[in-house]
Design a protein around this motif. Structure first.
Motif, PDB file in Angstrom:
ATOM      1  N   PRO A  56       0.584  -1.078   0.011  1.00 21.27           N
ATOM      2  CA  PRO A  56      -0.028   0.045  -0.132  1.00 21.27           C
ATOM      3  C   PRO A  56       0.766   1.210  -0.079  1.00 21.27           C
ATOM      4  O   PRO A  56       0.277   2.596  -0.307  1.00 21.27           O
ATOM      5  CB  PRO A  56      -0.753  -0.094   1.350  1.00 21.27           C
ATOM      6  N   ASP A  57       2.234   1.181   0.394  1.00 25.21           N
ATOM      7  CA  ASP A  57       3.046   2.442   0.243  1.00 25.21           C
ATOM      8  C   ASP A  57       3.529   2.526  -0.994  1.00 25.21           C
ATOM      9  O   ASP A  57       4.272   3.392  -1.130  1.00 25.21           O
ATOM     10  CB  ASP A  57       4.182   2.314   1.394  1.00 25.21           C
ATOM     11  N   GLN A 136      -3.980  -9.637   7.792  1.00 27.72           N
ATOM     12  CA  GLN A 136      -3.790  -8.402   6.869  1.00 27.72           C
ATOM     13  C   GLN A 136      -4.619  -8.604   5.706  1.00 27.72           C
ATOM     14  O   GLN A 136      -4.590  -9.718   4.999  1.00 27.72           O
ATOM     15  CB  GLN A 136      -2.432  -8.280   6.553  1.00 27.72           C
ATOM     16  N   GLU A 149      -3.341  -4.880   1.058  1.00 24.71           N
ATOM     17  CA  GLU A 149      -4.283  -3.930   0.936  1.00 24.71           C
ATOM     18  C   GLU A 149      -3.909  -2.978   2.186  1.00 24.71           C
ATOM     19  O   GLU A 149      -4.105  -1.635   2.176  1.00 24.71           O
ATOM     20  CB  GLU A 149      -5.625  -4.337   1.124  1.00 24.71           C
ATOM     21  N   ARG A 150      -3.291  -3.426   3.254  1.00 24.65           N
ATOM     22  CA  ARG A 150      -3.191  -2.617   4.553  1.00 24.65           C
ATOM     23  C   ARG A 150      -1.974  -3.428   5.317  1.00 24.65           C
ATOM     24  O   ARG A 150      -2.081  -4.556   5.214  1.00 24.65           O
ATOM     25  CB  ARG A 150      -4.237  -2.668   5.555  1.00 24.65           C
ATOM     26  N   THR A 151      -1.223  -2.578   5.636  1.00 23.64           N
ATOM     27  CA  THR A 151       0.134  -2.917   6.650  1.00 23.64           C
ATOM     28  C   THR A 151      -0.426  -3.303   8.150  1.00 23.64           C
ATOM     29  O   THR A 151       0.251  -4.233   8.519  1.00 23.64           O
ATOM     30  CB  THR A 151       1.253  -1.898   6.609  1.00 23.64           C
ATOM     31  N   ARG A 152      -1.414  -2.694   8.417  1.00 26.52           N
ATOM     32  CA  ARG A 152      -1.898  -2.875   9.931  1.00 26.52           C
ATOM     33  C   ARG A 152      -2.161  -4.787  10.134  1.00 26.52           C
ATOM     34  O   ARG A 152      -2.735  -5.103   9.287  1.00 26.52           O
ATOM     35  CB  ARG A 152      -3.207  -2.324  10.101  1.00 26.52           C
ATOM     36  N   TRP A 275     -11.997   0.841   6.248  1.00 25.68           N
ATOM     37  CA  TRP A 275     -10.642   1.110   6.253  1.00 25.68           C
ATOM     38  C   TRP A 275      -9.918  -0.330   6.232  1.00 25.68           C
ATOM     39  O   TRP A 275      -8.860  -0.458   5.680  1.00 25.68           O
ATOM     40  CB  TRP A 275     -10.414   1.990   7.347  1.00 25.68           C
ATOM     41  N   GLY A 276     -10.420  -1.111   7.208  1.00 22.89           N
ATOM     42  CA  GLY A 276      -9.669  -2.288   7.396  1.00 22.89           C
ATOM     43  C   GLY A 276      -9.407  -3.250   6.318  1.00 22.89           C
ATOM     44  O   GLY A 276      -8.287  -3.901   6.047  1.00 22.89           O
ATOM     45  N   ARG A 277     -10.509  -3.269   5.646  1.00 23.73           N
ATOM     46  CA  ARG A 277     -10.211  -4.128   4.180  1.00 23.73           C
ATOM     47  C   ARG A 277      -9.674  -3.554   2.913  1.00 23.73           C
ATOM     48  O   ARG A 277      -9.440  -4.052   1.899  1.00 23.73           O
ATOM     49  CB  ARG A 277     -11.721  -4.587   3.928  1.00 23.73           C
ATOM     50  N   GLY A 278      -9.442  -2.091   3.063  1.00 25.13           N
ATOM     51  CA  GLY A 278      -8.882  -1.534   2.011  1.00 25.13           C
ATOM     52  C   GLY A 278      -9.892  -1.468   0.627  1.00 25.13           C
ATOM     53  O   GLY A 278     -10.984  -1.403   0.969  1.00 25.13           O
TER      54      GLY A 278
END
Length: 354
Positions: A56-57, A136, A149-152, A275-278
């Protein structure tokens, strides 16, 4: 004092989809010998342009793991097998691994649902099986190309046998870039992950709605809340309590879904869910759209099945599983269910004021 370096491992990733591709790419980049077992189109793509991980970055990681279409291409035993196939392919995967006659490989179950580890333990012994949870969101862009999709989030590991010491594998995964946590109870960990997977999954697929819309609408939020409470009741009957997973405070979520005011929980969960699922659609929604087989028995079907075992009624999950099965097998018209919240409420027997 010198620190003894961890030796590189030989790891078979059984299933080169989004999860298998992500795990394989990271481990390969950090020096482990990764063998990816996948469909011929995926194998050919990886052999041609490598395994590509999009972050995602904006960064892109390209690695060159071994990609094979069948296990006969592996001449000797591996140190670990990461099982990442869909839950309904578990028995076929077990049979294929048994034919190889491997005696010492540790089996990590990264599947969704709560049954995979028990099946592996019955086939190979609990001391060879590790429960895994990945929090993730991932998606497949094209054969051999996976998007994070998300680094979290991160990974959870739990032993299926008390004698297992997973600290070295935790270190291996952390050095490969994964936030990794150990858990003493595999079922508590897997059921906590199931709670996450259930949110806005079946309902999104049935109504053809995105996650945020399902969670913002008061009617469909009521469906999600009732379904979540059913799953919690089954967990309690099984003697399990939610545990926090990497990036997700599941006990806090459980408290909010049980006791929190809807006016506060609904918009907050809608924001967090989207947000969590991108940009990723829930898995059942994706599979229904492309005409693939659904993992019903790993999601709402699992809650209904275990509810029946412990005497906890699960009418919401029974109904959701039934609708999804009828849609996937062509007995129900997808267009008739699209946006049809009224039909959904009637089918599950839920009355929502207003």
């Amino acid at each position: 004092m010198s620190v003894k370096p961890l030796p590189a491992r030989r790891i078979l990733v059984f299933g080169a989809g989004a999860v298998g591709g992500y795990l394989g790419a990271m481990l390969s980049a950090f020096g482990h010998e990764v063998i990816l077992l996948g469909r011929p189109a995926v194998v050919e793509a990886i052999r041609r342009h490598g395994l590509i991980l999009l972050r995602p970055d904006g960064l892109q990681l390209t690695t060159q793991p071994h990609a094979i279409p069948d296990l006969d291409a592996i001449p000797s035993e591996v140190d670990a097998i990461f099982l990442t196939v869909k839950a309904y392919d578990t028995e076929a995967a077990i049979a294929a691994i048994q034919r190889q006659g491997w005696r010492s490989a540790l089996l990590f179950c990264w599947q969704n649902g709560v049954d995979g580890e028990a099946r592996l333990a019955a086939a190979f012994g609990a001391d060879r099986v590790v429960a895994g949870a990945l929090t993730q969101p991932l998606s497949t862009v094209a054969p051999g190309i996976v998007r994070l999709e998300r680094t979290r989030g991160g990974l959870g590991l739990a032993p299926m046998a008390p004698i297992q010491d997973l600290r070295e594998w935790q270190a291996i995964l952390q050095l490969a870039g994964f936030s990794t946590r150990l858990y003493p109870d595999p079922q508590a960990m897997k059921w906590s992950k199931l709670l996450l997977n259930l949110i806005a999954n079946a309902t999104c697929a049935i109504l053809d709605w995105p996650t945020e819309r399902v969670l913002r609408d008061p009617r469909t939020f009521a469906v999600e809340r009732a379904a979540f409470r059913e799953a919690l009741a089954v967990m309690r009957a099984l003697g399990l309590r939610p545990v926090s997973l990497p990036g997700y405070p599941i006990p806090l979520l459980a408290w909010a879904m049980r006791w929190g005011p809807a006016s506060v929980v609904r918009p907050l969960l809608a924001f967090m869910g989207a947000w969590g699922r991108g940009g990723k659609l829930p898995s059942l929604h994706q599979d229904l759209q492309r005409g693939a087989r659904l993992e019903i028995e790993a999601y709402c079907g699992a809650v209904a099945r275990y509810g029946a075992r412990v005497g906890v009624p699960t009418p919401i999950h029974d109904a959701l599983a039934g609708i999804l099965k009828d849609l996937s097998e062509g007995r129900e018209d997808r267009a008739a269910w699209c946006d049809n919240v009224t039909a959904l409420l009637e089918r599950i027997g839920l009355s929502v004021p207003g």
